[in-house]
Design an enzyme around this catalytic site. Structure first.
Site, PDB file in Angstrom:
ATOM      1  N   ASP A   1       8.737 -16.266 -15.724  1.00  0.00           N
ATOM      2  CA  ASP A   1       8.845 -14.837 -15.443  1.00  0.00           C
ATOM      3  C   ASP A   1       7.433 -14.276 -15.564  1.00  0.00           C
ATOM      4  O   ASP A   1       6.899 -14.149 -16.664  1.00  0.00           O
ATOM      5  CB  ASP A   1       9.782 -14.168 -16.454  1.00  0.00           C
ATOM      6  CG  ASP A   1       9.957 -12.671 -16.207  1.00  0.00           C
ATOM      7  OD1 ASP A   1       9.136 -12.082 -15.463  1.00  0.00           O
ATOM      8  OD2 ASP A   1      10.896 -12.084 -16.771  1.00  0.00           O
TER       9      ASP A   1
ATOM     10  N   SER B   1      -0.398  -6.572   0.377  1.00  0.00           N
ATOM     11  CA  SER B   1       0.383  -5.979   1.454  1.00  0.00           C
ATOM     12  C   SER B   1      -0.433  -4.872   2.119  1.00  0.00           C
ATOM     13  O   SER B   1      -1.360  -4.323   1.518  1.00  0.00           O
ATOM     14  CB  SER B   1       1.682  -5.389   0.885  1.00  0.00           C
ATOM     15  OG  SER B   1       2.355  -4.585   1.831  1.00  0.00           O
TER      16      SER B   1
ATOM     17  N   TYR C   1       6.147  -0.058  -5.433  1.00  0.00           N
ATOM     18  CA  TYR C   1       5.626  -1.194  -4.675  1.00  0.00           C
ATOM     19  C   TYR C   1       4.215  -0.913  -4.184  1.00  0.00           C
ATOM     20  O   TYR C   1       3.299  -1.723  -4.371  1.00  0.00           O
ATOM     21  CB  TYR C   1       6.552  -1.493  -3.503  1.00  0.00           C
ATOM     22  CG  TYR C   1       6.112  -2.678  -2.674  1.00  0.00           C
ATOM     23  CD1 TYR C   1       6.309  -3.976  -3.134  1.00  0.00           C
ATOM     24  CD2 TYR C   1       5.499  -2.498  -1.441  1.00  0.00           C
ATOM     25  CE1 TYR C   1       5.904  -5.070  -2.392  1.00  0.00           C
ATOM     26  CE2 TYR C   1       5.089  -3.580  -0.685  1.00  0.00           C
ATOM     27  CZ  TYR C   1       5.297  -4.864  -1.160  1.00  0.00           C
ATOM     28  OH  TYR C   1       4.879  -5.945  -0.407  1.00  0.00           O
TER      29      TYR C   1
ATOM     30  N   ALA D   1       2.071   1.299  -5.274  1.00  0.00           N
ATOM     31  CA  ALA D   1       1.151   1.425  -6.411  1.00  0.00           C
ATOM     32  C   ALA D   1       0.753   0.057  -6.947  1.00  0.00           C
ATOM     33  O   ALA D   1      -0.415  -0.185  -7.277  1.00  0.00           O
ATOM     34  CB  ALA D   1       1.804   2.250  -7.519  1.00  0.00           C
ATOM     35  N   SER D   2       1.712  -0.867  -7.001  1.00  0.00           N
ATOM     36  CA  SER D   2       1.414  -2.203  -7.514  1.00  0.00           C
ATOM     37  C   SER D   2       0.452  -2.943  -6.600  1.00  0.00           C
ATOM     38  O   SER D   2      -0.420  -3.687  -7.068  1.00  0.00           O
ATOM     39  CB  SER D   2       2.709  -3.008  -7.683  1.00  0.00           C
ATOM     40  OG  SER D   2       3.276  -3.377  -6.435  1.00  0.00           O
ATOM     41  N   LYS D   3       0.579  -2.740  -5.292  1.00  0.00           N
ATOM     42  CA  LYS D   3      -0.297  -3.427  -4.345  1.00  0.00           C
ATOM     43  C   LYS D   3      -1.679  -2.773  -4.297  1.00  0.00           C
ATOM     44  O   LYS D   3      -2.693  -3.477  -4.138  1.00  0.00           O
ATOM     45  CB  LYS D   3       0.341  -3.452  -2.956  1.00  0.00           C
ATOM     46  CG  LYS D   3       1.638  -4.259  -2.900  1.00  0.00           C
ATOM     47  CD  LYS D   3       1.436  -5.706  -3.353  1.00  0.00           C
ATOM     48  CE  LYS D   3       2.697  -6.536  -3.212  1.00  0.00           C
ATOM     49  NZ  LYS D   3       2.512  -7.943  -3.633  1.00  0.00           N
TER      50      LYS D   3
END
Length: 230
Positions: free
Chosen positions: A22, A100, A113, A115-117
């Site tokens: 994980d 992405s 999503y 923000a994470s990329k």
């Protein structure tokens, strides 16, 4: 996972090992790297490919959903890279982040999503500069929409997998095609890969006409199945 490893070994005549991990748990990432070293003796390439998406307007979403997406997509990349980097120094190998186009232009309904990329892109950008003279190669790979299970398991506002894709999967790049492009990028020690003409155009246009691109992206997302946009 064992079946996948066995399939790889049989198909490509290689040695493969499957490790349950994980990536949102730092200790799991450390053990993953240790297992790779125990099995192969060195690390040449780290591909940070684990990821999850979400689909909800920020006004409606439970913040735990955003946190979970960040923990997997961003912190998973940070943790794995932290423990693999000392070994990649030795081999002058490659660190890859599968990001992405959403890391260049945010997508409505996917705040966590995107923000994470964006965070992944920034992290890899700095890591690349820090290693300009160490021989370590850092690649940011940005596919467009790719046929995969990521939209089916994208989390809704309450953190429940939505269970279906809201887009035309048959019109997207295949995961095999994306993998081949990334493999070539590693071999050529590319800096950034933006894999579709649409993606390249979007990133270019956004530098000069961001307000126009806002409207273009909004209109595109508004056309998806069961759109969240009015």
């Amino acid at each position: 996972m064992c079946e996948i490893a066995q399939s790889l070994e049989q198909q490509y005549q290689i040695k493969a090992v499957a490790v349950q991990c994980d990536v949102s748990i730092e200790e799991d990432c450390e053990q993953l790297v240790k297992q790779a070293l125990a099995t192969f003796g060195k690390i040449d390439v780290l591909v940070n490919n684990a990821g999850i998406s979400m689909r909800a307007l920020f006004n409606d979403v439970d913040l735990d959903v955003v946190k979970k997406v960040m923990d997997i997509n961003f912190w998973g990349t940070v943790y794995c890279t932290k423990y693999a980097l000392p070994e990649i120094f030795k081999t002058k190998g490659s660190i890859v982040g599968v990001s992405s186009i959403a890391g260049y232009k945010g997508l409505p309904g996917r705040t966590g999503y995107s923000a994470s990329k964006f965070a992944m892109n920034g992290f890899l950008d700095v890591l690349r500069m820090e290693n300009l003279k160490t021989g370590v190669h850092v690649l940011t790979a940005c596919p467009g929409f790719t046929t995969s299970n990521i939209r089916n398991v994208a989390l809704d506002k309450a953190g429940v997998p939505q269970g279906e894709s809201t887009m035309a999967e048959d019109k997207m790049m295949s995961s095999d095609e994306v993998a081949r492009i990334i493999a070539d990028g590693i071999e050529n020690r590319a800096r950034t890969l933006i894999m579709t003409g649409q993606g390249k155009f979007l990133v270019f246009l956004n530098k000069f006409l961001p307000a126009l691109v806002d409207k273009m992206v909004y209109n595109t997302i508004a056309k998806e199945k069961n759109s969240l946009l009015k």
